[in-house]
Design a protein around this motif. Structure first.
Motif, mmCIF file in Angstrom:
data_model
loop_
_atom_site.group_PDB
_atom_site.id
_atom_site.type_symbol
_atom_site.label_atom_id
_atom_site.label_comp_id
_atom_site.label_asym_id
_atom_site.label_seq_id
_atom_site.Cartn_x
_atom_site.Cartn_y
_atom_site.Cartn_z
ATOM 1 N N SER A 29 25.557 22.728 49.560
ATOM 2 C CA SER A 29 23.531 22.793 50.570
ATOM 3 C C SER A 29 24.694 22.206 51.545
ATOM 4 N N ARG A 30 25.863 21.178 50.802
ATOM 5 C CA ARG A 30 26.329 20.185 52.328
ATOM 6 C C ARG A 30 27.573 21.271 52.820
ATOM 7 N N GLN A 31 28.248 22.309 52.445
ATOM 8 C CA GLN A 31 29.340 22.597 52.462
ATOM 9 C C GLN A 31 29.524 23.620 52.371
ATOM 10 N N THR A 32 30.378 25.001 52.659
ATOM 11 C CA THR A 32 30.508 25.993 52.340
ATOM 12 C C THR A 32 31.327 25.826 51.086
ATOM 13 N N TYR A 33 32.402 25.212 51.028
ATOM 14 C CA TYR A 33 33.397 25.813 49.768
ATOM 15 C C TYR A 33 33.638 24.305 49.208
ATOM 16 N N ALA A 34 34.894 25.028 48.310
ATOM 17 C CA ALA A 34 35.447 23.394 47.674
ATOM 18 C C ALA A 34 36.664 23.905 47.158
ATOM 19 N N GLU A 35 37.589 22.855 47.352
ATOM 20 C CA GLU A 35 39.045 23.394 46.992
ATOM 21 C C GLU A 35 39.793 22.152 46.921
ATOM 22 N N GLY A 36 40.692 22.134 46.003
ATOM 23 C CA GLY A 36 41.697 21.180 45.843
ATOM 24 C C GLY A 36 42.088 21.480 44.536
ATOM 25 N N LYS A 92 24.312 21.567 43.445
ATOM 26 C CA LYS A 92 23.907 20.819 45.326
ATOM 27 C C LYS A 92 25.345 20.471 46.338
ATOM 28 N N LEU A 93 26.563 20.417 45.833
ATOM 29 C CA LEU A 93 27.294 20.312 46.224
ATOM 30 C C LEU A 93 27.807 21.382 47.918
ATOM 31 N N ALA A 134 36.475 15.504 35.268
ATOM 32 C CA ALA A 134 35.385 15.009 36.403
ATOM 33 C C ALA A 134 35.622 15.567 37.215
ATOM 34 N N LEU A 135 36.326 17.283 37.686
ATOM 35 C CA LEU A 135 35.854 17.443 38.899
ATOM 36 C C LEU A 135 35.647 18.928 39.059
ATOM 37 N N LEU A 136 35.411 18.787 37.726
ATOM 38 C CA LEU A 136 34.768 20.124 37.148
ATOM 39 C C LEU A 136 33.352 20.407 36.853
ATOM 40 N N SER A 137 32.955 19.808 36.612
ATOM 41 C CA SER A 137 31.135 19.839 36.640
ATOM 42 C C SER A 137 30.219 19.312 38.201
ATOM 43 N N GLY A 138 31.434 18.654 38.738
ATOM 44 C CA GLY A 138 30.998 18.893 40.503
ATOM 45 C C GLY A 138 31.561 20.280 41.190
#
Length: 500
Positions: A451-458, A448-449, A439-443
């Motif tokens: 536009s709320r934050q500059t990056y994602a990590e996990g 749109k992700l 489920a993480l992959l599509s996010g």
């Protein structure tokens, strides 16, 4: 009719005109009038553009002129180069006619006062049509009429006949120019005295619905019996010469553009093995000579300037015989990267000149300095090696166009092309993920992700091809490129940390 040579011979004695013709390929002098001969020019010798301070590129293109305050031919002169076809025993040679005339300053009469007696002597032989116009009575006689003009009377009112002549025989786009050149009013204004000479180019009807280029000459003289000022109007067909000029325009523009893109450009005649510099760096001028063979000159360049490691290959691919063979086998682009003795990376490109044929056997050699590009490429390779050591996957995804660009991936978990469709990458990657992490992959690839934050990590858990589970950290962000917005994903293996 005959050749350009015959016309030029008629003006051999014009004292204020220096005129000579050179072979466009070899720059060998084919003709020079008496004034040119007195200045030291000789038929059969080779002419150097530097003699009159010509720019090499413009000189090659022809149809070029400049004002010389001082020259070997005098002070305050106009020098003009015009492309032409020279007839040598029935063989048409592409040539350049070079003329030098006294400069006419503002306020002076703008039409040359040439002594044209010789021009008058061969009129009947040289020209397709001629008319004698009496500027006092506005009458004409026409001893010789050209094609499609047989309906015109051989004598009569000139203004009336000239108006009809323009409408019937001159190309519609050239009629206004024709009347401005030949009307009685214009002739009286522009040729107020004898021994004046005007030249123009027009398209004239030679057969029904068929126009060809003509060169028009207007020469003023005084009738010895009546004392009237008269003008001799005559023309000759220059269609072949004009078509040659028009066919060279594309080539001229192409070579000019090429000369701007590359720091050194040369034109090689593969038939007689001669070299001409179109753009020659200062340090090379001492080895570029028209009368020496191309292969010899290029060998001198390679031995003096090129790193020995690259010399043998460079001499092979630039040899004139090799180039001819490659062109004959439809290999129309020869390219080689080499290094010179100063440590700079250079590229030589060899291609046929536009119009390449047995009649025009020219190749273009263009040199480009690739030092910055090569160093940048080496930096990129170094960076990619660093990425490969740090990450199991480095990929950018263009969500708008649904494509990916894979910078690096580990074959342990994926099998990717350098570029491909996003859905192919997604399906393969999705299959390798632990079910609870899918489920993480599509996010990660949801614009749109970002536009709320500059990056994602996990963290992600991924099965390798041997069904062994591995642990990875991921970092994703949106990046801007010249191709548009993309999402960058980096994966780093952390198995060691999980085992501790």
């Amino acid at each position: 009719m005959n050749s350009e040579r015959n016309v030029l011979k008629l003006i051999n004695d014009i004292s204020n005109l220096t005129l000579f013709v050179v072979d466009q390929s070899t720059l060998q002098i084919l003709y020079c009038n008496q004034t040119a001969a007195k200045a030291g020019f000789r038929r059969g010798v080779f002419y150097h553009p530097d003699t009159l301070s010509f720019d090499a590129v413009n000189f090659h293109q022809g149809d070029y002129q400049y004002f010389a305050e001082k020259s070997i031919l005098g002070s305050n002169v106009d020098v003009r180069v015009k492309r032409t076809l020279w007839d040598d025993e029935g063989r048409q040679i592409p040539a350049l006619a070079i003329s030098v005339t006294p400069h006419i300053f503002a306020g002076e009469v703008k039409i040359r006062h040439d002594h044209s007696k010789d021009l008058l002597q061969g009129i009947d032989v040289l020209f397709d049509e001629y008319v004698v116009i009496d500027l006092v009575d506005d009458r004409y006689i026409s001893p010789k009429l050209g094609p499609c003009a047989s309906a015109f009377p051989h004598a009569g009112d000139f203004t009336q006949a000239n108006d009809l002549y323009g409408k019937m025989l001159i190309h519609p786009e050239d009629r206004q120019k024709f009347w401005e050149l030949t009307s009685t009013k214009s002739l009286r204004q522009n040729m107020p005295q004898e021994n004046m000479h005007i030249v123009g180019e027009l398209r004239r009807l030679v057969a029904p619905d068929s126009f060809e280029w003509i060169e028009t000459h207007l020469v003023s003289t005084i009738d010895a019996q009546t004392g009237h000022l008269k003008v001799l109007w005559c023309y000759r067909n220059i269609e072949k010469q004009k078509q040659f000029e028009l066919s060279q325009r594309e080539q001229t523009a192409w070579i000019a553009q090429l000369s701007e893109e590359y720091y050194a450009v040369y034109l090689v005649n593969l038939s007689n093995n001669t070299l001409r510099g179109l753009r020659v760096p200062e340090q090379f001028k001492k080895i570029v000579h028209m009368e020496e063979c191309y292969d010899k000159q290029f060998s001198m360049y390679v031995n003096e300037f090129v790193d020995p490691k690259w010399q043998q290959t460079l001499l092979k691919i630039t040899n004139s015989t090799y180039i001819i063979d490659q062109f004959a086998n439809d290999n129309n682009r020869i390219e080689h990267i080499f290094k010179n003795k100063q440590g700079f990376w250079l590229s030589v490109k060899i291609i046929p000149a536009p119009g390449y044929s047995d009649a025009y056997p020219y190749a273009v050699l263009a040199f480009e300095d690739l030092t910055q590009k090569v160093e940048h490429s080496l930096s990129e390779k170094t960076a990619k090696m660093a990425v490969a050591h740090m990450y199991a996957l480095a990929i950018s995804v263009d969500m708008e166009h649904q494509g990916y660009n894979c910078i690096h991936y580990s074959e342990e978990i994926l099998s990717l092309q350098k570029r491909g469709r996003y859905r192919d990458f997604y399906a393969q990657f999705h299959q390798q993920l632990l079910d609870s992490d899918k489920a993480l992959l599509s996010g990660i690839f949801d614009a749109k992700l970002y536009s709320r934050q500059t990056y994602a990590e996990g963290e992600l858990r991924i099965w390798d091809k041997n069904k062994k589970l591995h642990y990875y950290t991921y970092y994703s962000t949106r990046i801007s490129t010249i191709e548009g917005e993309k999402i960058m994903l980096l994966l780093r293996n952390i198995d060691d940390k999980k085992q501790q």
